[in-house]
Write an enzyme that holds these catalytic residues in place. Structure first.
Site, PDB file in Angstrom:
ATOM      1  N   GLN A  12     110.623  42.509  38.047  1.00  0.00           N
ATOM      2  CA  GLN A  12     110.222  44.199  38.335  1.00  0.00           C
ATOM      3  C   GLN A  12     109.801  44.386  36.553  1.00  0.00           C
ATOM      4  OE1 GLN A  12     110.652  46.494  40.321  1.00  0.00           O
ATOM      5  NE2 GLN A  12     111.940  48.246  39.460  1.00  0.00           N
ATOM      6  N   HIS A  65     113.110  42.471  41.725  1.00  0.00           N
ATOM      7  CA  HIS A  65     112.126  41.296  42.279  1.00  0.00           C
ATOM      8  C   HIS A  65     111.280  43.111  42.359  1.00  0.00           C
ATOM      9  CE1 HIS A  65     110.587  39.862  46.464  1.00  0.00           C
ATOM     10  NE2 HIS A  65     109.661  40.051  45.478  1.00  0.00           N
ATOM     11  N   LEU A  66     109.648  42.754  42.313  1.00  0.00           N
ATOM     12  CA  LEU A  66     109.117  44.526  42.111  1.00  0.00           C
ATOM     13  C   LEU A  66     109.205  45.167  42.932  1.00  0.00           C
ATOM     14  CD1 LEU A  66     106.763  46.089  39.821  1.00  0.00           C
ATOM     15  CD2 LEU A  66     105.262  44.927  40.696  1.00  0.00           C
ATOM     16  N   HIS A  67     109.340  46.611  42.826  1.00  0.00           N
ATOM     17  CA  HIS A  67     109.940  47.441  44.193  1.00  0.00           C
ATOM     18  C   HIS A  67     109.942  48.766  43.753  1.00  0.00           C
ATOM     19  CE1 HIS A  67     113.531  47.290  42.457  1.00  0.00           C
ATOM     20  NE2 HIS A  67     114.127  48.375  43.457  1.00  0.00           N
ATOM     21  N   PHE A  68     109.059  50.179  44.433  1.00  0.00           N
ATOM     22  CA  PHE A  68     109.162  51.209  43.557  1.00  0.00           C
ATOM     23  C   PHE A  68     110.039  51.203  44.964  1.00  0.00           C
ATOM     24  CE2 PHE A  68     105.653  51.481  40.880  1.00  0.00           C
ATOM     25  CZ  PHE A  68     105.298  50.365  40.845  1.00  0.00           C
TER      26      PHE A  68
END
Lengths: 434, 391
Positions: free
Chosen positions: A191, A228-231
């Site tokens: 993230q 964990h990369l998220h929008f």
């Protein structure tokens, strides 16, 4: 090391306790190597070109795709509760904070520990991440297209070689249509904001073409649940208080991005808009975020107005909480000021908090998350330096240049009356440092 | 409407349609009376999909450089452009959504593409009988070239006289006044352009005049309108903002109210009217059963009724009878679902119709089932939010 305890929001039906997690032969139809062969999803490839001018008002294609797929999962019972059955109201007052009574969003589980003093942490494959979601929780793949046209492929195989980005449901939705945008899901990015991913998020906001569909981002330390990369995004057909707050222009960058600070809002924030292209706007904000990340300052981002406005909110609530500096009444509500809360949308789990919700309460909670005036100025100085900009506070008679003072307080008392720097269309108010 | 008609005449027909809707509300000669007013103003109808302009005054056409045909049927957004302040756009949008008046300075663009600042003053117009918003009246007062000043001690009246000269085109050297021949680029880059007190008074006067004309001519027609809501909106009347939201959905669907006797239709989309061949006034207030006929399977009807009673979504294939010219029947893949409002309780049922023959999947389109469900989703968002409007 600073830690706080909180109950993590469950965003996937496959998200379990941090401890228990098997990774081999799962049979759950996830995105791991075990199941990904044969995985197919619709693919929406948006235009590479900027959408300019006034958008078409009928429901856009992407909106139909999101709503249609979401309603499908809704009727199939994939969500932990029916969010439309949760009572919601606008709190009377000047700002119109939105409150929702949602007893089911937060599990009645033991809170787990979260490290809150490190904004950058490495991806940990053993913890829950989005390769572990079931494929039924994925709605479609989303990418910035090659050509000038929007392309839609109803049934495209998920190919790891292409580094697909996906849109998934959030099984604990705040509102109808609550989804997660996961850039390059199989690359397992932690993230943190990078230029490509923020641009993808902007594209999604623009393609949805609906000012009531915003994207939000929480950094670690600013109440991101999963590293964990998220929008995130959802529909709420009314303005957020954050969007209504008045703003005062600070600088315009060389690429035409206008940076303003919000006035009379409990959380001190920056607003980025303009730019000669979406890429310019995106890159400027990314530069600012990278700066904050490198300086270990937690922050939230709200992408609003179809990607034309980006709010950047540095915050310090978790740090205060870990140091025991948050007032007990505020802590009791168990509301974590993440991006939606800071924007003015409060999900309350206790009926008494919902019944007694007031603008003062909301203000008080959010004010706890805000940086102080001093600290905000320091952080802005860091950001402007990173972007390659210099902020000049002008008085009517002369020009006073704000000094970069690393030790803390800026002792120049600003003498602004109403408008701040006199706006003067031709002269750029930004010095680009060599 | 035959496809061989030229696009020009198609457009004219659409214009006439919209103007017809406007005329129906008021007595004859309303247009002529409005045309006599010197002000620049537009009147919009939130109950027509797209919330279009249905009347534009000669003053408006002169100010913007458009012809009547180019303006009728457009939404007010058409006059905004890339440099129009986003916050002002939001203020107007929210005033419409909340059915209240607003007065805001905003940058608009003429047909020539040149920008100009104006004071935009909009009010809702209520129908006296049912308390709902039937029109919005928007007045536009051009603002002369004064930028917002910081802590300027000068009173507006002083500027008033200077500005007159400025407006006439002569360069007046005043400490704080601007020549009228300023760069258009400059105009566009102004953060804000404050209207003077006199300009604000002008807009209020214009609004009052327009409202007077509307009131007078509605009186003659026996369907009074006024500037204030005189009674609470009747239960089966949807708010104008909900109607505007629903108007964005281009598929065939209806909303029915299960709390009213015989669960009548309270909203029908344009596409529904096209599909079934009925007029709006023929279907509003009616139960959907008028679409069924002799050969409609009654067990399917029973299944639908059961789902409605249980508050569950269902999809059925049902034979419907249209009122189109050929009075043809069609197979309707109908999806029904309860829809909740902000209180969390069911407020309406939505019925989304899909003509079964349209089930062929085009490779680049959404699956028909997805499209059908997207209507349900869009309705859910609209209904939930519309009930949250601040009082």
């Amino acid at each position: 090391m600073l830690k706080i305890k909180r109950v993590p929001t469950v965003v996937s039906n496959y998200q379990k306790d941090e401890s228990a997690d098997e990774s081999v032969g799962c049979g759950r139809n996830c995105l791991g190597a075990c199941c990904i062969n044969g995985a197919r999803l619709p693919l929406y490839a948006c235009k590479k070109l900027d959408k300019s001018g006034v958008g078409e008002k009928p429901v856009a294609f992407l909106e139909s795709l999101v709503l249609g797929e979401w309603e499908d999962r809704f009727q199939r019972g994939l969500f932990r509760y029916d969010v439309t059955a949760c009572e919601t109201k606008v709190i009377p007052g000047k700002y119109g904070f939105v409150a929702q009574l949602n007893e089911g969003r937060h599990l009645k589980k033991r809170p787990t520990e979260f490290r809150v003093d490190k904004v950058l942490q490495s991806f940990d494959g053993n913890k829950f991440n989005f390769t572990k979601v079931g494929q039924e929780e994925l709605l479609f793949q989303f990418e910035a297209g090659e050509d000038g046209e929007v392309q839609f492929f109803p049934c495209m195989p998920l190919d790891a070689e292409n580094s697909p980005s996906v849109v998934a449901i959030n099984v604990s939705p705040i509102e109808y249509g609550h989804v997660l945008l996961i850039p390059r899901v199989l690359d397992c990015l932690p993230q943190r904001i990078d230029h490509k991913s923020l641009l993808l998020a902007l594209h999604m906001a623009a393609e949805a073409a609906n000012p009531y569909f915003r994207l939000g981002y929480n950094s670690l330390g600013a109440f991101a649940t999963i590293n964990h990369l998220h929008f995130q995004a959802y529909y709420l057909a009314m303005p957020f208080p954050l969007e209504k707050a008045p703003s005062k222009k600070m600088v315009t960058t060389a690429s035409g991005v206008k940076i303003s600070e919000l006035l009379s809002y409990p959380v001190r924030s920056l607003l980025f808009e303009g730019g000669s292209s979406m890429q310019d706007l995106s890159d400027t904000v990314s530069d600012a975020c990278v700066c904050l990340q490198n300086n270990n300052i937690p922050f939230n981002i709200l992408i609003a107005d179809c990607g034309r406005q980006i709010f950047l909110m540095p915050q310090c609530y978790a740090e205060k909480q870990a140091l025991g500096e948050v007032s007990p009444e505020v802590l009791e509500t168990q509301v974590n000021p993440a991006v939606w809360e800071i924007s003015g949308h409060m999900v309350l789990k206790r009926k008494e908090d919902y019944e007694g919700a007031s603008e003062e309460n909301a203000w008080r909670l959010l004010a706890e998350a805000s940086l102080s005036e001093e600290r905000f100025k320091e952080v802005n100085a860091l950001i402007f330096e990173a972007i390659g900009c210099s902020y000049q506070e002008e008085e009517l008679e002369g020009t006073v240049v704000e000094q970069d003072n690393p030790s803390g307080s800026v002792n120049q008392k600003s003498n602004r009356t109403h408008g701040g720097p006199i706006t003067n269309g031709t002269a750029s108010e930004c010095l680009v440092l060599q | 409407m035959s496809i061989t008609q030229s696009s020009a005449s198609l457009f004219t027909t659409a214009t006439e349609e919209k103007e017809g809707a406007f005329n129906a509300r008021y007595s004859l000669w309303i247009k002529e009376a409005l045309d006599e007013l010197p002000h620049s103003f537009t009147i919009t109808d939130p109950f027509i999909s797209g919330h279009p302009i249905v009347f534009a005054s000669p003053g408006f056409l002169k100010m913007t450089g458009y012809s009547r045909e180019e303006v009728i049927g457009r939404n007010g957004r058409a006059f905004q452009g890339p440099k129009t302040n986003r916050r002002s756009i939001m203020e107007i949008r929210e005033a419409i959504r909340e059915e209240r008046s607003v007065q805001v300075s905003i940058l608009n663009y003429r047909k020539s593409g040149s920008p100009f600042w104006m004071l935009f003053h909009m009010i809702p117009v209520f129908g006296n009988g049912d308390g709902r918003v039937i029109h919005f009246v928007a007045v536009q007062v051009p603002i002369s070239g004064q930028k917002m000043r910081n802590g300027s001690g000068c009173s507006e009246l002083v500027f008033g006289s200077c500005r007159r000269e400025v407006c006439l085109g002569s360069y007046v050297h005043q400490e704080r006044a601007l020549p009228v021949e300023c760069d258009e680029q400059e105009l566009e880059n102004w953060e804000h352009c404050e209207a003077s007190e006199s300009e604000k008074l002008k807009s209020a006067e214009a609004v009052g005049n327009v409202l007077s004309v509307l009131t007078r001519y509605s009186e003659f027609a026996g369907r009074l309108v006024c500037g204030k809501r005189s009674c609470l909106r009747v239960a089966d009347c949807l708010s104008s903002s909900l109607v505007i939201s629903l108007g964005r959905i281009k598929q065939s669907f209806v909303l029915t109210n299960p709390y009213l006797p015989d669960m009548p239709i309270v909203y029908a989309s344009d596409a529904f009217l096209t599909l079934t061949g009925y007029k709006r006034h023929e279907v509003l207030g009616q139960n959907c059963r008028f679409l069924s006929g002799v050969d409609t399977d009654s067990s399917v009807l029973y299944e639908m009724k059961e789902c409605i009673l249980k508050g569950q979504p269902c999809t059925v294939q049902i034979l419907n009878y249209s009122n189109r010219k050929d009075k043809s029947t069609f197979w309707n893949l109908l999806h029904i679902s309860p829809v909740r409002n902000a209180s969390g309780k069911t407020a309406y049922f939505v019925g989304v119709q899909m003509e079964a023959s349209c089930k062929d999947i085009e490779s680049k389109e959404l699956r028909p089932e997805t499209r059908q469900l997207s209507v349900v989703g869009a309705v859910r968002v609209a209904v939930r939010s519309s009930f949250m409007v601040t009082c």
